[in-house]
Each structure stands twice: as C-alpha cells, then as structure tokens.
Design a protein around this motif. Structure first.
Motif, PDB file in Angstrom:
ATOM      1  N   HIS A   1       3.178   8.211  -5.989  1.00 28.03           N
ATOM      2  CA  HIS A   1       3.783   7.699  -4.854  1.00 28.03           C
ATOM      3  C   HIS A   1       3.741   8.599  -3.390  1.00 28.03           C
ATOM      4  CE1 HIS A   1       5.456   4.124  -6.518  1.00 28.03           C
ATOM      5  NE2 HIS A   1       6.530   4.761  -7.191  1.00 28.03           N
TER       6      HIS A   1
ATOM      7  N   ALA B   1      -0.163   8.825  -2.462  1.00 28.99           N
ATOM      8  CA  ALA B   1      -0.552   7.804  -1.836  1.00 28.99           C
ATOM      9  C   ALA B   1      -0.001   7.601  -0.463  1.00 28.99           C
ATOM     10  CB  ALA B   1       0.048   6.510  -2.460  1.00 28.99           C
TER      11      ALA B   1
ATOM     12  N   LEU C   1      -5.415   9.564  -4.780  1.00 27.75           N
ATOM     13  CA  LEU C   1      -4.599   8.997  -3.632  1.00 27.75           C
ATOM     14  C   LEU C   1      -4.272   9.748  -2.615  1.00 27.75           C
ATOM     15  CD1 LEU C   1      -2.310   7.241  -6.310  1.00 27.75           C
ATOM     16  CD2 LEU C   1      -3.595   6.232  -4.900  1.00 27.75           C
TER      17      LEU C   1
ATOM     18  N   ARG D   1       0.958  -1.215  -0.022  1.00 24.38           N
ATOM     19  CA  ARG D   1       0.020   0.153  -0.147  1.00 24.38           C
ATOM     20  C   ARG D   1       0.921   1.318   0.164  1.00 24.38           C
ATOM     21  NH1 ARG D   1      -5.403  -1.378   2.137  1.00 24.38           N
ATOM     22  NH2 ARG D   1      -5.463  -3.551   2.711  1.00 24.38           N
ATOM     23  N   GLY D   2       0.294   2.319  -0.471  1.00 21.62           N
ATOM     24  CA  GLY D   2       0.924   3.586  -0.477  1.00 21.62           C
ATOM     25  C   GLY D   2       1.989   3.820  -1.355  1.00 21.62           C
TER      26      GLY D   2
ATOM     27  N   GLY E   1      -2.168   2.432  -5.385  1.00 19.53           N
ATOM     28  CA  GLY E   1      -2.429   2.886  -6.796  1.00 19.53           C
ATOM     29  C   GLY E   1      -1.949   1.637  -7.958  1.00 19.53           C
TER      30      GLY E   1
ATOM     31  N   GLY F   1      -6.898   9.966   0.139  1.00 22.83           N
ATOM     32  CA  GLY F   1      -7.010   8.751   0.847  1.00 22.83           C
ATOM     33  C   GLY F   1      -8.335   8.226   1.370  1.00 22.83           C
TER      34      GLY F   1
ATOM     35  N   PRO G   1      -3.562   4.141   0.655  1.00 21.04           N
ATOM     36  CA  PRO G   1      -4.415   3.596  -0.557  1.00 21.04           C
ATOM     37  C   PRO G   1      -3.216   2.820  -1.252  1.00 21.04           C
ATOM     38  CG  PRO G   1      -4.069   6.024  -0.868  1.00 21.04           C
ATOM     39  CD  PRO G   1      -3.713   5.868   0.547  1.00 21.04           C
TER      40      PRO G   1
END
Length: 206
Positions: A129, A132, A104, A33-34, A145, A107, A143
């Motif tokens: 990046h 996110a 992103l 994630r992220g 992507g 959130g 989140p």
C-alpha cells in the motif's frame, strides 16, 4: 530507524487516498488506485485481465519461475494486446513481493500483478500500500496492485478481496461467478458475468 518508528509507518493512519479516479473494470465495479487488491479463485487471472483491459499502459506480471505453465496470449488477447504484458519471473520466493513493491514504488507502470503461490502477510501488504502511494507521488497517478492468490486467498489488510470462478454451461456459453468477499466501504455481493468477444459483461443469474 527503531522498530517503533517502522510500526508507525505501517499503520493504517499513514495511508493517503489516491486522488486519481478508481479503475472501473465492469459496470458499477471499480478498484481504487494506490492500493493492493486481492483476487482469488480458479478464474483469478481472467479478472486480472479484465482489470487490465480497463486501463491504459503496460502491465507488469510477476510470477514464480518454478511454477508450471505460463501465460498464453491466445487466452487473453481479447482483453489486452499481448505486447502490453511485461513478464517477470523471480527465481527466489522472497523476490516476488520485493519486485512487486519496487514496481509499485516506481510508479512507472499503472498495473502491477503479482501471481503468488499463497497469500502474503499483513506487513507485506501494508508495505505494498505504502509503495503504491509513493508511486502515485512520483508519477502523479497512483498505480494499482493486484495480488492473485489460489483457493480462497486470505491476504490480510488488502483494500478489497474478490473471488472468481468459471460457471460455463457449455463450450459455447461462457459464464463466471464473481464474489466481492471483502471491501472497506462496500458490502459482500455476488455478480454473474458473461463472456463477450471483447471481454466480460455483467449477466443474469442462472
């Protein structure tokens, strides 16, 4: 803000890892994630739905308004409830990545899928990046992507790159080949998948 300052913000060293567990979408396979991950190949949307199946909450699906065709619920409802899919169709090319970045960063939606006509550049990926990561700070859970790109893909700077293509032997036996093309912490590897009534599972090599 100066160009040097912006460059510093976009370096790899500024990235902070998500504390939330990675999304395990198949046995032994997961996505952090992220981060922004790339899926290319003819069956890229099928893998995206498999990832969505492994997550809870809505899915924001961003695709160009000018491309032919559209998502057909009959084709993906075994993976996810069509009511979970929120579709966004920007009219301008520059709005595709803008919408992805803003989603992103907010959130609010755990999975953001950008169905793109081609791979984005390095700066755009780094911005995703960072967005996110910011989204994770806002919501508590970063989140995920997904960048869907045609052919062999090639977006620079993505956390992982996967390629998926169909390998059906007949109309009654579904199969796919999934390649982990690039990953920061894992080697390249090929996986064989089989279709189930409720999604996908790892299978045997033909």
């Amino acid at each position: 803000m100066s160009a040097a300052a912006v460059s510093h913000l976009l370096t790899r060293q500024t990235h902070r890892r998500s504390k939330a567990p990675a999304v395990a979408f198949l046995e032994g396979l997961s996505l952090e994630r992220g981060r922004a991950h790339e899926i290319c190949g003819a069956a890229r949307r099928t893998m995206a739905f498999a990832v969505a199946q492994a997550m809870v909450g809505n899915v924001l699906w961003i695709r160009p308004s000018w491309t032919p065709g559209r998502l057909n619920p009959d084709g993906f409802m075994r993976f996810v409830d069509p009511g979970r899919i929120i579709r966004v169709t920007p009219k301008r090319p520059e709005d595709l990545l803008w919408c992805t970045e803003e989603a992103l960063r907010a959130g609010i939606i755990p999975l953001v899928v950008a169905d793109l006509p081609g791979p984005p550049g390095l700066t755009a990926v780094r911005r995703l990046h960072l967005a996110a990561e910011t989204g994770g700070e806002m919501s508590g859970v970063a989140p995920l992507g997904l960048l869907l790109t045609p052919d062999k893909g090639g977006a620079p700077g993505v956390e992982t790159r996967w390629s998926m293509r169909p390998a059906h032997s007949n109309t009654k036996k579904e199969a796919w080949v999934l390649d982990r093309v690039r990953a920061r912490t894992e080697p390249e590897k090929r996986f064989y998948l089989k279709g189930l009534r409720t999604g996908l599972a790892l299978g045997e090599a033909p």
